[in-house]
Design an enzyme around this catalytic site. Sequence first.
Site, PDB file in Angstrom:
ATOM      1  N   SER A 185       0.835  -1.205   0.000  1.00  0.00           N
ATOM      2  CA  SER A 185       0.000   0.000   0.000  1.00  0.00           C
ATOM      3  C   SER A 185       0.869   1.254   0.000  1.00  0.00           C
ATOM      4  CB  SER A 185      -0.914  -0.002   1.229  1.00  0.00           C
ATOM      5  OG  SER A 185      -1.584   1.230   1.367  1.00  0.00           O
ATOM      6  N   TRP A 188       2.433   1.601  -3.387  1.00  0.00           N
ATOM      7  CA  TRP A 188       1.433   2.021  -4.372  1.00  0.00           C
ATOM      8  C   TRP A 188       1.361   3.541  -4.468  1.00  0.00           C
ATOM      9  CZ3 TRP A 188      -2.995   4.973  -4.252  1.00  0.00           C
ATOM     10  CH2 TRP A 188      -3.869   4.856  -5.336  1.00  0.00           C
ATOM     11  N   HIS A 189       1.562   4.235  -3.348  1.00  0.00           N
ATOM     12  CA  HIS A 189       1.473   5.690  -3.354  1.00  0.00           C
ATOM     13  C   HIS A 189       2.678   6.347  -4.010  1.00  0.00           C
ATOM     14  CE1 HIS A 189      -1.738   4.978  -0.400  1.00  0.00           C
ATOM     15  NE2 HIS A 189      -2.168   6.181  -0.728  1.00  0.00           N
ATOM     16  N   GLY A 190       3.775   5.641  -4.125  1.00  0.00           N
ATOM     17  CA  GLY A 190       4.945   6.207  -4.787  1.00  0.00           C
ATOM     18  C   GLY A 190       6.200   5.407  -4.483  1.00  0.00           C
ATOM     19  N   PHE A 339      -0.887  10.438  -7.142  1.00  0.00           N
ATOM     20  CA  PHE A 339      -0.668   9.023  -6.859  1.00  0.00           C
ATOM     21  C   PHE A 339      -1.227   8.151  -7.985  1.00  0.00           C
ATOM     22  CE2 PHE A 339      -1.142  10.903  -2.510  1.00  0.00           C
ATOM     23  CZ  PHE A 339       0.209  10.922  -2.251  1.00  0.00           C
TER      24      PHE A 339
END
Length: 339
Positions: A185, A188-190, A339
């Site tokens: 997770s 996933w944001h960066g 994102f």
Amino acid sequence: YTIEVYRGRVKSERHLGIYSLYVLFFPQLVAGPIERPYNLMPQFYEKHEVDWGRISSGLRLMLFGFFKKIVIADNIAVIVDRVFNYPTQFQGLFLIFASALFAFQLYADFSGYSDIAIGAAKVLGFNLMKNFNRPFASKSISEFWSRWNISLSSWFRDYLYIPLGGNRVSRTRWLFNIMIAFLISGFWHGAHWTFIVWGALHGFYIILEALIAKLRGRMWNFLQVLITFGLTTFAFIFFRANSLKDAWYIITHLLSGLSWGIFTEQFARSLGVSSFIIFQILIAIMVMEVIQFIDKNGGALDSVSMRSPWIRWTVYNFLILGIIFFGYFGERPFIYFQF
């Protein structure tokens, strides 16, 4: 869609136009909420009549979303950007205040966008899933994630955590599944170490929470809310920091040189704003939280809409005038767009 068709939960859509509408549905295309095909696609086959009650409900939700974004999130951004972009110039109360404000900025920005997207879809006759549900009222980290960015957290639950085995495995493997889900997770944001650490911290929180569940059950409710907010705010430092070095400086200087004087002009000017702006931000946050508490089972100012015309139009005009007179109208895109 691909996974659900593969699993046999939905049939593959043979109509190119309907499939294209699902993929390109503009209210939620850029930043969610992430809609499941079995919820949204059947709605494209329905006939949508003009329903003024539904339209007014959607417009109320959009109004509240604009209030969150323009009055709260964008005004807070001025302070947060100044502190997090130049952290070594600050210490103590400045860092604590900016860190706490960033939690509200992130929430007001994310949930504000979701309110606008869900409200716009509602005006058109489509129902999108609720994406935020008063997360800062959570009494635990697991409850926080059931209330925060619900469409994304449920996405990781259904397409990563459960396929890994969820909690239907040994205790060690279950804890491993939790950590993997939160690490991914974060990733996933960066592709940045700050997001990885943020995800790992939340994984650690959930694991620790599971291990001391019996002790936690004896805690006072309000204290639980404060602890949960403190832990999530601490993790958000890594989410917002430009580098691990900056994040480390902030967390090691949170208690340095503490002084009290949050409404003094000197304190405010050090943050690049006036003391009136700080007062305005805090009042706006209180208004947001009070509205959400009153309307906790609705989300579109539904409880307000059932009051007398004097009450509901006072609230509507207050939000509209708040946006006009106290909103930030510089260029500041939604945070979630990156994102």
